[in-house]
Write a protein that holds these residues in place. Structure first.
Motif, mmCIF file in Angstrom:
data_model
loop_
_atom_site.group_PDB
_atom_site.id
_atom_site.type_symbol
_atom_site.label_atom_id
_atom_site.label_comp_id
_atom_site.label_asym_id
_atom_site.label_seq_id
_atom_site.Cartn_x
_atom_site.Cartn_y
_atom_site.Cartn_z
ATOM 1 N N ALA A 71 65.699 52.727 -16.781
ATOM 2 C CA ALA A 71 66.968 52.285 -16.897
ATOM 3 C C ALA A 71 67.610 52.523 -15.221
ATOM 4 N N GLY A 72 67.282 53.806 -14.706
ATOM 5 C CA GLY A 72 67.910 54.167 -13.497
ATOM 6 C C GLY A 72 67.308 52.994 -12.284
ATOM 7 N N HIS A 73 66.010 52.556 -12.590
ATOM 8 C CA HIS A 73 65.544 51.648 -11.744
ATOM 9 C C HIS A 73 66.402 50.291 -11.799
ATOM 10 N N GLU A 74 66.623 49.963 -13.118
ATOM 11 C CA GLU A 74 67.489 48.795 -13.299
ATOM 12 C C GLU A 74 68.574 48.855 -12.828
ATOM 13 N N ALA A 75 69.309 49.979 -12.896
ATOM 14 C CA ALA A 75 70.637 50.246 -12.242
ATOM 15 C C ALA A 75 70.485 50.154 -10.822
ATOM 16 N N TRP A 76 69.425 50.617 -10.186
ATOM 17 C CA TRP A 76 69.231 50.749 -8.746
ATOM 18 C C TRP A 76 69.064 49.007 -8.257
ATOM 19 N N THR A 77 68.409 48.480 -8.917
ATOM 20 C CA THR A 77 68.384 46.897 -8.761
ATOM 21 C C THR A 77 69.636 46.142 -9.173
ATOM 22 N N ARG A 78 70.374 46.750 -9.707
ATOM 23 C CA ARG A 78 71.820 45.959 -10.180
ATOM 24 C C ARG A 78 71.702 45.247 -11.233
ATOM 25 N N LEU A 79 70.707 45.562 -12.328
ATOM 26 C CA LEU A 79 70.275 44.922 -13.363
ATOM 27 C C LEU A 79 70.998 45.856 -14.405
ATOM 28 N N PHE A 80 72.632 46.002 -14.295
ATOM 29 C CA PHE A 80 73.451 47.017 -15.171
ATOM 30 C C PHE A 80 73.152 46.602 -16.730
ATOM 31 N N ASP A 81 73.179 45.206 -17.141
ATOM 32 C CA ASP A 81 73.194 45.088 -18.713
ATOM 33 C C ASP A 81 71.936 45.328 -19.107
ATOM 34 N N ALA A 82 70.589 45.155 -18.370
ATOM 35 C CA ALA A 82 69.270 45.701 -18.875
ATOM 36 C C ALA A 82 69.063 47.100 -18.869
ATOM 37 N N SER A 83 69.768 47.868 -17.979
ATOM 38 C CA SER A 83 70.013 49.362 -17.809
ATOM 39 C C SER A 83 70.827 49.776 -18.974
ATOM 40 N N ALA A 84 71.914 49.261 -19.268
ATOM 41 C CA ALA A 84 72.667 49.609 -20.562
ATOM 42 C C ALA A 84 71.656 49.551 -21.819
ATOM 43 N N LEU A 85 71.052 48.328 -22.118
ATOM 44 C CA LEU A 85 70.230 48.245 -23.126
ATOM 45 C C LEU A 85 69.360 49.216 -23.345
ATOM 46 N N ARG A 86 68.668 49.595 -22.408
ATOM 47 C CA ARG A 86 67.420 50.748 -22.510
ATOM 48 C C ARG A 86 67.966 52.026 -22.642
#
Length: 354
Positions: free
Chosen positions: A178-193
């Protein structure tokens, strides 16, 4: 791989697709991740490529390599269980997921490297660490969840609970993913994880509890003597005359009887000292026996045959010749008692009760 300034700008612009509430809820720790547009940082921390990074992580993890790592993990047999094996598996799963999405940011390389190190340690090549590494393509999200996992991880029950170890290990990998997804600005995916991790974390106390061996049933001895001076006020045997410590001791006894689960019958016998008339003492001793039996029933001792008898001044235990009344009353205290005889199913007495 993050090779160009344009790639950085485009990925930062994606942040606008997620709501501010979603971004805030992730509690992102790296301020550069929260920047967007043309003013976004172009530093190494923000994802800018360096020559060392390009050499270390060329973004060429093959499916064959992933299969080879999986074969090594499966070959460990019984060592596939527990914290480190579960973490290695979850790192491989994360690598597969991102590889399937053609992730070229380096996270696949990092995930495979983590799995490889853990598998190597399980094979006997080096020492595995329970610490979570700081990865270049991962920004910390939800530090509160990290603290929850750490609390479980450092609890005394954790080392003997493989199921909890597996849940914690994979939750840590998922938080880093999820931290990687946030790092790539995929915040919705990060929040889901993160939501999945939160659900697992909420279940962890129950998982730990299930690993604890059941407490042994309390041992209730076949004969229990209760001094009436601790149960009742002097010369009383009714419920209103029961002392607070008497209520507490009987409530504790009731819990032990219920917890034992094998008590089949209880005979309650009340006794008095020799002072007073025969008729009076028989009535008082019967009242005390009835009150004790009734109190046990009220506190959950159900389904157990119970009888109550008043024995009056019979079966005296004390030998007293005091002429002073107060001294004589004190000396006769052992005679003022309630005795419980416990019948139970066949059961071996535990060693600690010997």
């Amino acid at each position: 791989m993050k090779y160009t300034v344009m790639a950085i700008v485009l990925s930062a612009a994606i942040a606008g697709c997620a709501s501010q509430a979603t971004i805030d809820a992730l509690q992102v720790q790296d301020p550069t991740v929260l920047e967007n547009g043309l003013k976004a940082s172009q530093s190494t921390e923000a994802g800018a490529a360096t020559q060392a990074w390009v050499v270390a992580y060329p973004g060429s993890v093959s499916g064959a390599l992933l299969k080879d790592e999986q074969r090594r993990l499966q070959a460990l047999g019984a060592r596939q269980q527990g914290y480190f094996a579960a973490k290695a598996q979850c790192w491989l799963n994360a690598a597969r997921e991102e590889q399937a999405q053609h992730n070229q940011w380096g996270f696949v390389d990092e995930a495979v490297k983590q799995a490889d190190q853990l598998i190597g340690a399980l094979e006997g090549q080096g020492q595995a660490s329970a610490d979570n590494p700081k990865l270049r393509t991962v920004s910390t999200v939800r530090p509160d969840l990290w603290q929850q996992l750490l609390a479980i991880k450092t609890s005394p029950d954790f080392p003997s609970c493989p199921k909890a170890q597996e849940v914690v290990a994979c939750s840590e990998v998922a938080l880093m993913h999820a931290g990687h997804e946030a790092w790539t600005r995929l915040f919705d995916a990060s929040a889901l994880r993160v939501a999945g991790v939160l659900q697992s974390a909420e279940a962890l106390p129950g998982v730990l509890a299930a690993c604890r061996p059941p407490k042994p049933a309390p041992y209730v001895p076949p004969k229990i003597t209760l001094p009436t001076d601790t149960l009742f006020q002097f010369d009383r045997g009714d419920l209103a005359g029961m002392l607070p410590q008497g209520r507490e001791s009987l409530a504790t006894l009731a819990r032990e009887i219920v917890g034992a689960g094998d008590v089949t019958a209880i005979r309650v016998e009340g006794y008095t000292d020799r002072l007073g008339s025969e008729r009076y003492n028989e009535r008082l001793s019967q009242q005390r026996a009835d009150t004790v039996a009734g109190y046990l029933r009220e506190n959950g001792v159900a389904g157990v045959a119970m009888s109550a008898f008043g024995r009056g001044k019979s079966n005296s235990l004390a030998q007293c010749n005091d002429r002073d009344r107060e001294a004589l009353i004190a000396c006769l205290a052992p005679d003022r008692r309630v005795e419980l005889s416990i019948s139970r199913k066949s059961r071996t007495r535990p060693a600690e009760a010997q």
